[in-house]
Design a protein around this motif. Sequence first.
Motif, PDB file in Angstrom:
ATOM      1  N   LEU A  27      -8.435  48.278  -2.154  1.00 22.27           N
ATOM      2  CA  LEU A  27      -8.662  48.247  -3.742  1.00 22.27           C
ATOM      3  C   LEU A  27      -8.274  49.888  -4.212  1.00 22.27           C
ATOM      4  O   LEU A  27      -7.769  50.205  -5.319  1.00 22.27           O
ATOM      5  CB  LEU A  27     -10.141  48.150  -4.350  1.00 22.27           C
ATOM      6  N   ASP A  28      -8.595  50.811  -3.314  1.00 20.53           N
ATOM      7  CA  ASP A  28      -8.220  52.312  -3.498  1.00 20.53           C
ATOM      8  C   ASP A  28      -6.847  52.341  -3.815  1.00 20.53           C
ATOM      9  O   ASP A  28      -6.310  52.852  -4.842  1.00 20.53           O
ATOM     10  CB  ASP A  28      -8.540  52.919  -2.138  1.00 20.53           C
ATOM     11  N   GLU A  29      -6.062  51.480  -3.029  1.00 22.15           N
ATOM     12  CA  GLU A  29      -4.359  51.602  -3.063  1.00 22.15           C
ATOM     13  C   GLU A  29      -4.157  51.134  -4.473  1.00 22.15           C
ATOM     14  O   GLU A  29      -3.358  51.778  -5.104  1.00 22.15           O
ATOM     15  CB  GLU A  29      -3.909  50.884  -1.860  1.00 22.15           C
ATOM     16  N   ALA A  30      -4.933  49.989  -4.998  1.00 26.39           N
ATOM     17  CA  ALA A  30      -4.390  49.485  -6.183  1.00 26.39           C
ATOM     18  C   ALA A  30      -4.927  50.381  -7.401  1.00 26.39           C
ATOM     19  O   ALA A  30      -4.083  50.429  -8.462  1.00 26.39           O
ATOM     20  CB  ALA A  30      -5.171  48.031  -6.376  1.00 26.39           C
ATOM     21  N   VAL A  31      -5.991  50.853  -7.188  1.00 28.82           N
ATOM     22  CA  VAL A  31      -6.302  51.838  -8.398  1.00 28.82           C
ATOM     23  C   VAL A  31      -5.378  52.896  -8.449  1.00 28.82           C
ATOM     24  O   VAL A  31      -5.251  53.472  -9.590  1.00 28.82           O
ATOM     25  CB  VAL A  31      -8.042  52.253  -8.108  1.00 28.82           C
ATOM     26  N   GLU A  32      -5.140  53.629  -7.322  1.00 29.47           N
ATOM     27  CA  GLU A  32      -4.309  54.606  -7.283  1.00 29.47           C
ATOM     28  C   GLU A  32      -2.958  54.394  -7.859  1.00 29.47           C
ATOM     29  O   GLU A  32      -2.516  55.285  -8.569  1.00 29.47           O
ATOM     30  CB  GLU A  32      -4.018  55.334  -5.589  1.00 29.47           C
ATOM     31  N   PHE A  33      -2.428  53.127  -7.594  1.00 29.99           N
ATOM     32  CA  PHE A  33      -1.022  52.646  -8.076  1.00 29.99           C
ATOM     33  C   PHE A  33      -1.065  52.605  -9.580  1.00 29.99           C
ATOM     34  O   PHE A  33      -0.609  52.962 -10.264  1.00 29.99           O
ATOM     35  CB  PHE A  33      -0.762  51.522  -7.334  1.00 29.99           C
ATOM     36  N   ALA A  34      -2.207  51.906 -10.151  1.00 25.08           N
ATOM     37  CA  ALA A  34      -2.363  51.663 -11.434  1.00 25.08           C
ATOM     38  C   ALA A  34      -2.489  52.792 -12.201  1.00 25.08           C
ATOM     39  O   ALA A  34      -2.129  53.138 -13.316  1.00 25.08           O
ATOM     40  CB  ALA A  34      -3.620  50.670 -11.646  1.00 25.08           C
ATOM     41  N   THR A  35      -3.341  53.925 -11.712  1.00 20.27           N
ATOM     42  CA  THR A  35      -3.785  55.028 -12.239  1.00 20.27           C
ATOM     43  C   THR A  35      -2.321  55.784 -12.308  1.00 20.27           C
ATOM     44  O   THR A  35      -2.435  56.472 -13.284  1.00 20.27           O
ATOM     45  CB  THR A  35      -4.741  55.892 -11.500  1.00 20.27           C
ATOM     46  N   ARG A  36      -1.479  56.050 -11.382  1.00 19.72           N
ATOM     47  CA  ARG A  36      -0.534  56.868 -11.358  1.00 19.72           C
ATOM     48  C   ARG A  36       0.535  56.040 -12.641  1.00 19.72           C
ATOM     49  O   ARG A  36       1.128  56.989 -13.440  1.00 19.72           O
ATOM     50  CB  ARG A  36       0.272  56.696 -10.001  1.00 19.72           C
ATOM     51  N   TRP A  37       0.532  54.832 -12.658  1.00 20.86           N
ATOM     52  CA  TRP A  37       1.547  54.362 -13.600  1.00 20.86           C
ATOM     53  C   TRP A  37       0.973  54.328 -15.150  1.00 20.86           C
ATOM     54  O   TRP A  37       1.861  54.624 -16.080  1.00 20.86           O
ATOM     55  CB  TRP A  37       1.780  52.695 -13.107  1.00 20.86           C
ATOM     56  N   HIS A  38      -0.032  54.040 -14.961  1.00 23.86           N
ATOM     57  CA  HIS A  38      -0.810  54.472 -16.530  1.00 23.86           C
ATOM     58  C   HIS A  38      -1.082  55.789 -16.897  1.00 23.86           C
ATOM     59  O   HIS A  38      -1.212  55.820 -18.055  1.00 23.86           O
ATOM     60  CB  HIS A  38      -2.033  53.366 -16.640  1.00 23.86           C
ATOM     61  N   THR A  93       4.629  46.760  -2.766  1.00 20.95           N
ATOM     62  CA  THR A  93       3.704  47.451  -2.410  1.00 20.95           C
ATOM     63  C   THR A  93       2.446  46.423  -2.192  1.00 20.95           C
ATOM     64  O   THR A  93       1.563  46.981  -1.104  1.00 20.95           O
ATOM     65  CB  THR A  93       2.973  48.484  -3.727  1.00 20.95           C
ATOM     66  N   PHE A  94       2.134  45.439  -2.869  1.00 16.99           N
ATOM     67  CA  PHE A  94       0.979  44.760  -2.555  1.00 16.99           C
ATOM     68  C   PHE A  94       1.150  43.091  -2.186  1.00 16.99           C
ATOM     69  O   PHE A  94       0.249  42.524  -1.922  1.00 16.99           O
ATOM     70  CB  PHE A  94       0.210  44.573  -3.794  1.00 16.99           C
TER      71      PHE A  94
END
Length: 185
Positions: A27-38, A93-94
């Motif tokens: 989930l860390d990876e998903a949150v980092e990815f989403a945070t970067r894109w948003h 990525t996922f």
Amino acid sequence: MLQTFEATDWPTLRPALSLPEADLRRLDEAVEFATRWHATQTRPAGEPYVEHLLEALSVLVAVKTTDIDTLRAAVLHDVVEDTNCTLAEVEETFGPRVATLVDWVTKTDDREAYLQRLQEAPPEARLVKLADRLSNVQRLNTHPRPEKQRTYYAETVRSIVPLANNHPWFKDWFKTWERTFAHLS
């Protein structure tokens, strides 16, 4: 009383999720990815966009969803719809399963066709959509445009609430929500 979910940031939410550490790292990876894109995107009431994604995640954890791909899809559900990220980047990525779930809940130009298509979505994609919409409508009265409040209420009752019929927790939550916001009908 309507149960609401609030997630301010990942460092605060992460320890409260009671998930295995391996899942939290994914989930860390998903949150980092989403945070970067948003990045600097905000919601209509002005809060950081990522809070909405974390609320959807919190909802799924609250209803005992443990499938990590479904949880990651909840965090990533708007990245293709609301940023320049492509579905191919999500898949790279996922993996294909997360990308497929994200694809099911990504709106198309034809909103009515999209809402109809959700009726055929796999159960995991429906869960992501229900958590997404719950986050969006739990504080519908804070949306700055009253007309949007009314149209979003009507759309939710017509097209999203039926998705909850096979999930007792969501069915009960949306029933309470409908009564709470009935003044918008």
